[in-house]
Design a protein around this motif. Structure first.
Motif, PDB file in Angstrom:
ATOM      1  N   ARG A   1       0.824  -1.217   0.000  1.00 47.57           N
ATOM      2  CA  ARG A   1       0.000   0.000   0.000  1.00 47.57           C
ATOM      3  C   ARG A   1       0.857   1.267   0.000  1.00 47.57           C
ATOM      4  NH1 ARG A   1      -0.610  -2.114   5.151  1.00 47.57           N
ATOM      5  NH2 ARG A   1       0.106  -0.784   6.880  1.00 47.57           N
ATOM      6  N   THR A   2       2.027   1.178   0.672  1.00 49.22           N
ATOM      7  CA  THR A   2       2.933   2.331   0.668  1.00 49.22           C
ATOM      8  C   THR A   2       3.553   2.522  -0.707  1.00 49.22           C
ATOM      9  OG1 THR A   2       3.436   1.916   2.999  1.00 49.22           O
ATOM     10  CG2 THR A   2       4.926   3.382   1.812  1.00 49.22           C
ATOM     11  N   VAL A   3       3.917   1.412  -1.349  1.00 51.29           N
ATOM     12  CA  VAL A   3       4.463   1.483  -2.703  1.00 51.29           C
ATOM     13  C   VAL A   3       3.440   2.116  -3.643  1.00 51.29           C
ATOM     14  CG1 VAL A   3       5.339   0.148  -4.658  1.00 51.29           C
ATOM     15  CG2 VAL A   3       5.981  -0.493  -2.321  1.00 51.29           C
ATOM     16  N   ARG A   4       2.168   1.691  -3.530  1.00 49.44           N
ATOM     17  CA  ARG A   4       1.114   2.255  -4.384  1.00 49.44           C
ATOM     18  C   ARG A   4       0.934   3.740  -4.120  1.00 49.44           C
ATOM     19  NH1 ARG A   4      -1.614  -2.719  -3.265  1.00 49.44           N
ATOM     20  NH2 ARG A   4      -2.785  -1.683  -1.591  1.00 49.44           N
ATOM     21  N   ALA A   5       1.011   4.125  -2.839  1.00 43.87           N
ATOM     22  CA  ALA A   5       0.841   5.540  -2.495  1.00 43.87           C
ATOM     23  C   ALA A   5       1.950   6.389  -3.106  1.00 43.87           C
ATOM     24  CB  ALA A   5       0.811   5.706  -0.980  1.00 43.87           C
ATOM     25  N   VAL A   6       3.197   5.917  -3.055  1.00 43.27           N
ATOM     26  CA  VAL A   6       4.304   6.651  -3.654  1.00 43.27           C
ATOM     27  C   VAL A   6       4.127   6.726  -5.171  1.00 43.27           C
ATOM     28  CG1 VAL A   6       6.805   6.700  -4.026  1.00 43.27           C
ATOM     29  CG2 VAL A   6       5.893   6.067  -1.774  1.00 43.27           C
ATOM     30  N   SER A   7       3.727   5.610  -5.766  1.00 46.11           N
ATOM     31  CA  SER A   7       3.529   5.573  -7.216  1.00 46.11           C
ATOM     32  C   SER A   7       2.455   6.565  -7.647  1.00 46.11           C
ATOM     33  CB  SER A   7       3.155   4.156  -7.659  1.00 46.11           C
ATOM     34  OG  SER A   7       2.872   4.121  -9.037  1.00 46.11           O
ATOM     35  N   ARG A   8       1.347   6.637  -6.876  1.00 51.07           N
ATOM     36  CA  ARG A   8       0.271   7.580  -7.212  1.00 51.07           C
ATOM     37  C   ARG A   8       0.762   9.020  -7.106  1.00 51.07           C
ATOM     38  NH1 ARG A   8      -3.157   3.929  -4.356  1.00 51.07           N
ATOM     39  NH2 ARG A   8      -2.926   5.181  -2.457  1.00 51.07           N
ATOM     40  N   ARG A   9       1.557   9.288  -6.064  1.00 47.58           N
ATOM     41  CA  ARG A   9       2.059  10.662  -5.900  1.00 47.58           C
ATOM     42  C   ARG A   9       2.997  11.025  -7.047  1.00 47.58           C
ATOM     43  NH1 ARG A   9       5.768  13.878  -2.422  1.00 47.58           N
ATOM     44  NH2 ARG A   9       4.675  15.847  -2.122  1.00 47.58           N
ATOM     45  N   MET A  10       3.821  10.084  -7.494  1.00 43.46           N
ATOM     46  CA  MET A  10       4.701  10.355  -8.624  1.00 43.46           C
ATOM     47  C   MET A  10       3.907  10.614  -9.898  1.00 43.46           C
ATOM     48  SD  MET A  10       7.638   7.465  -7.892  1.00 43.46           S
ATOM     49  CE  MET A  10       8.579   7.842  -9.374  1.00 43.46           C
ATOM     50  N   SER A  11       2.783   9.896 -10.055  1.00 45.79           N
ATOM     51  CA  SER A  11       1.985  10.044 -11.279  1.00 45.79           C
ATOM     52  C   SER A  11       1.247  11.373 -11.325  1.00 45.79           C
ATOM     53  CB  SER A  11       0.990   8.887 -11.409  1.00 45.79           C
ATOM     54  OG  SER A  11       0.030   8.925 -10.369  1.00 45.79           O
ATOM     55  N   GLU A  12       1.193  12.096 -10.188  1.00 45.73           N
ATOM     56  CA  GLU A  12       0.533  13.401 -10.182  1.00 45.73           C
ATOM     57  C   GLU A  12       1.321  14.437 -10.978  1.00 45.73           C
ATOM     58  OE1 GLU A  12       0.070  14.404  -6.114  1.00 45.73           O
ATOM     59  OE2 GLU A  12      -1.478  12.897  -5.695  1.00 45.73           O
ATOM     60  N   THR A  13       2.636  14.242 -11.058  1.00 44.44           N
ATOM     61  CA  THR A  13       3.479  15.217 -11.761  1.00 44.44           C
ATOM     62  C   THR A  13       4.178  14.638 -12.982  1.00 44.44           C
ATOM     63  OG1 THR A  13       5.289  14.685 -10.229  1.00 44.44           O
ATOM     64  CG2 THR A  13       3.892  16.566  -9.667  1.00 44.44           C
ATOM     65  N   GLY A  14       3.988  13.367 -13.248  1.00 40.25           N
ATOM     66  CA  GLY A  14       4.658  12.734 -14.389  1.00 40.25           C
ATOM     67  C   GLY A  14       3.967  11.444 -14.751  1.00 40.25           C
ATOM     68  N   PRO A  15       4.577  10.643 -15.618  1.00 36.05           N
ATOM     69  CA  PRO A  15       3.964   9.367 -16.009  1.00 36.05           C
ATOM     70  C   PRO A  15       3.925   8.394 -14.836  1.00 36.05           C
ATOM     71  CG  PRO A  15       6.207   9.501 -16.839  1.00 36.05           C
ATOM     72  CD  PRO A  15       5.891  10.847 -16.265  1.00 36.05           C
ATOM     73  N   THR A  16       2.996   7.469 -14.887  1.00 33.20           N
ATOM     74  CA  THR A  16       2.945   6.424 -13.863  1.00 33.20           C
ATOM     75  C   THR A  16       4.227   5.607 -13.944  1.00 33.20           C
ATOM     76  OG1 THR A  16       0.541   6.307 -14.026  1.00 33.20           O
ATOM     77  CG2 THR A  16       1.671   4.428 -13.008  1.00 33.20           C
ATOM     78  N   PRO A  17       4.971   5.489 -12.837  1.00 31.60           N
ATOM     79  CA  PRO A  17       6.293   4.845 -12.925  1.00 31.60           C
ATOM     80  C   PRO A  17       6.198   3.316 -12.991  1.00 31.60           C
ATOM     81  CG  PRO A  17       5.828   5.456 -10.665  1.00 31.60           C
ATOM     82  CD  PRO A  17       4.688   5.994 -11.477  1.00 31.60           C
ATOM     83  N   ILE A  18       7.267   2.722 -13.515  1.00 32.88           N
ATOM     84  CA  ILE A  18       7.432   1.272 -13.437  1.00 32.88           C
ATOM     85  C   ILE A  18       7.858   0.946 -12.006  1.00 32.88           C
ATOM     86  CG2 ILE A  18       8.686  -0.704 -14.379  1.00 32.88           C
ATOM     87  CD1 ILE A  18       9.487   1.291 -16.708  1.00 32.88           C
ATOM     88  N   VAL A  19       7.194  -0.002 -11.369  1.00 27.96           N
ATOM     89  CA  VAL A  19       7.528  -0.375  -9.987  1.00 27.96           C
ATOM     90  C   VAL A  19       8.425  -1.609  -9.999  1.00 27.96           C
ATOM     91  CG1 VAL A  19       6.656  -1.094  -7.733  1.00 27.96           C
ATOM     92  CG2 VAL A  19       5.384   0.603  -9.099  1.00 27.96           C
ATOM     93  N   VAL A  20       9.614  -1.466  -9.418  1.00 27.12           N
ATOM     94  CA  VAL A  20      10.575  -2.568  -9.281  1.00 27.12           C
ATOM     95  C   VAL A  20      10.981  -2.643  -7.811  1.00 27.12           C
ATOM     96  CG1 VAL A  20      12.785  -3.539 -10.009  1.00 27.12           C
ATOM     97  CG2 VAL A  20      11.423  -2.164 -11.622  1.00 27.12           C
ATOM     98  N   VAL A  21      10.733  -3.784  -7.191  1.00 26.66           N
ATOM     99  CA  VAL A  21      11.145  -3.958  -5.795  1.00 26.66           C
ATOM    100  C   VAL A  21      12.482  -4.689  -5.764  1.00 26.66           C
ATOM    101  CG1 VAL A  21       8.800  -3.917  -4.885  1.00 26.66           C
ATOM    102  CG2 VAL A  21       9.802  -6.095  -5.579  1.00 26.66           C
ATOM    103  N   TYR A  22      13.272  -4.406  -4.733  1.00 29.36           N
ATOM    104  CA  TYR A  22      14.575  -5.051  -4.608  1.00 29.36           C
ATOM    105  C   TYR A  22      14.715  -5.607  -3.188  1.00 29.36           C
ATOM    106  CZ  TYR A  22      15.864  -0.668  -2.281  1.00 29.36           C
ATOM    107  OH  TYR A  22      15.904   0.410  -1.443  1.00 29.36           O
TER     108      TYR A  22
END
Length: 417
Positions: free
Chosen positions: A63-84
């Protein structure tokens, strides 16, 4: 991957050094943030960076990863999510189930490059497919709108009647693909009378167009099926204006007033009983013309007063409202209005899109400018509409049309045809 950008999220802000080294080797521009900083929850005033890739530890809750991804998409393209991960491989499972890609040690530059390139290409393909689907959806929507406009055009008269001694003309310009304005011209009382309708459904677009079709059908069906009516009751008699004066000494029966009244009252009743929740209503001018005498009986339901232009020019005579807009007040009373179109006179009926036409500066065309145009005599209805239409074009220029525009002109020739 020299053109790629990434946001690395780590609880302590210190991702694995060998991962950072591999990204730097591959010339991937990256920014490191803690989860709170990435979400703007740590008092960090810096905006979240625009990046194509979001790199997050597998231990971070989805859910935290999704929240960060949504915030990034507010100012740019929806990012590719890669976990390490470095050692907690079990934590990868929940992310993989969500469709996230992953990186595992060793974080060697060639391996990191290959994994990010694969992720990037898949994401690019996915975005292309989304764009194709969006384009297909748009084309389907445009096709539906075209069909809607074709259906709506089917509700408008295919042509205008040709009457000896009369010149009728109409202009109809929707602001969108479909309109809330409509007009109608049809014969009544065994072809002895001519019904003239101009109406404006509140709002614009598809919803207004649907109600336009409903209201037009109710009006015409009721009027045409009200039966022949040759005599009216005493309160539906009108002054004898056969001498061309403002009134006469006796009263004559009004043929066609019953279909007119039944159509408007019936339509108002149906709309207020069944569709009051939708909030749609229509202003309208519905008149019945006797082509032989020029006598006109009408109901003006909250509409812009049509203007009767005298043959000699001068100030037009307004046909003021005789009742409220149709579809607003249940069981309301509508009165009949009367007028006479003398030889050489012209009746001009229009919707509010005419005076409310705007230019690039937002200035309205205005009622005063319209009245000034109508003070001069005109040879025909067609000439009158050409005059008004030209003035509207000159005023509006390249400005967007904000409202539907409908105009009808009914001119009676000076000499019988």
């Amino acid at each position: 991957m020299s053109d790629a950008t990434a946001l690395l999220v780590h609880p302590e802000g210190n991702p694995p050094p060998d991962l950072l080294s591999a990204l730097a080797h591959e010339k991937v521009a990256f920014t490191v943030r803690t989860p709170d900083a990435a979400l703007g929850a740590a008092g960090d005033e810096q905006p979240v960076p625009v990046a194509e890739v979001l790199l997050a530890p597998a231990t971070m809750p989805p859910r935290t990863v999704r929240a960060v991804s949504r915030r990034m998409s507010e100012t740019g393209p929806t990012p590719i999510v890669v976990v390490y991960t470095e050692q907690d491989f079990a934590a990868l499972d929940q992310h993989i189930k969500l469709g996230h890609d992953y990186l595992v040690p060793p974080f060697l530059p060639p391996l990191v490059r290959a994994r990010l390139r694969s992720c990037y290409e898949r994401a690019k393909l996915s975005r292309t497919m989304e764009e194709v689907e969006a384009q297909a959806e748009l084309l389907s929507y445009e096709r539906e709108l075209r069909i809607g406009r074709e259906i709506q055009e089917g509700f408008l008269p295919e042509g205008l009647p040709m009457l000896d001694g009369w010149d009728l003309d109409v202009r109809f310009s929707p602001a969108r693909n479909v309109a809330g304005d409509f007009y109608d011209v049809f014969e009544l009382v065994n072809r002895r009378r001519l019904a003239l309708v101009v109406a404006d459904v509140c709002d614009k677009g598809v919803g207004a167009a649907l109600f336009m079709a409903l209201i037009r059908s109710l009006l015409r069906h009721t009027a045409e099926h009200s039966g022949l009516q040759s005599l009216m009751t005493a309160n539906q008699l009108m002054p004898d204006q056969s001498d061309g004066g403002p009134g006469g000494a006796h009263m004559i029966p009004v043929v066609g007033a019953t279909p007119l009244m039944n159509a408007v009252v019936g339509t108002n009743g149906y709309l207020t009983r069944n569709h009051s929740g939708q909030g749609y209503f229509a202003t309208m001018f519905f008149s019945v013309l006797d082509p032989v005498t020029g006598n006109l009986v009408y109901i003006n339901g909250g509409h812009n007063p049509p203007l009767l232009i005298p043959r000699e020019g001068g100030p037009p005579h307004p046909l003021e409202p005789t009742g409220p807009a149709v579809g607003v007040i249940p069981d309301c009373a509508f009165s009949l209005g009367y007028a006479k179109v003398r030889r050489g006179d012209t009746l001009f009926v229009y919707t509010d899109g005419v005076p409310e036409a705007r230019n690039a500066a937002g200035e309205f065309f205005g009622d005063d400018r319209l009245l000034e145009l109508l003070r001069e005599p005109v040879p025909s209805g067609r000439a009158l509409l050409a005059r008004v239409e030209g003035a509207l074009w000159e005023h509006s220029g390249s400005a967007e049309q904000h409202d539907d525009i409908t105009m009808m002109a009914v001119n009676r020739a000076v000499a019988a045809g």
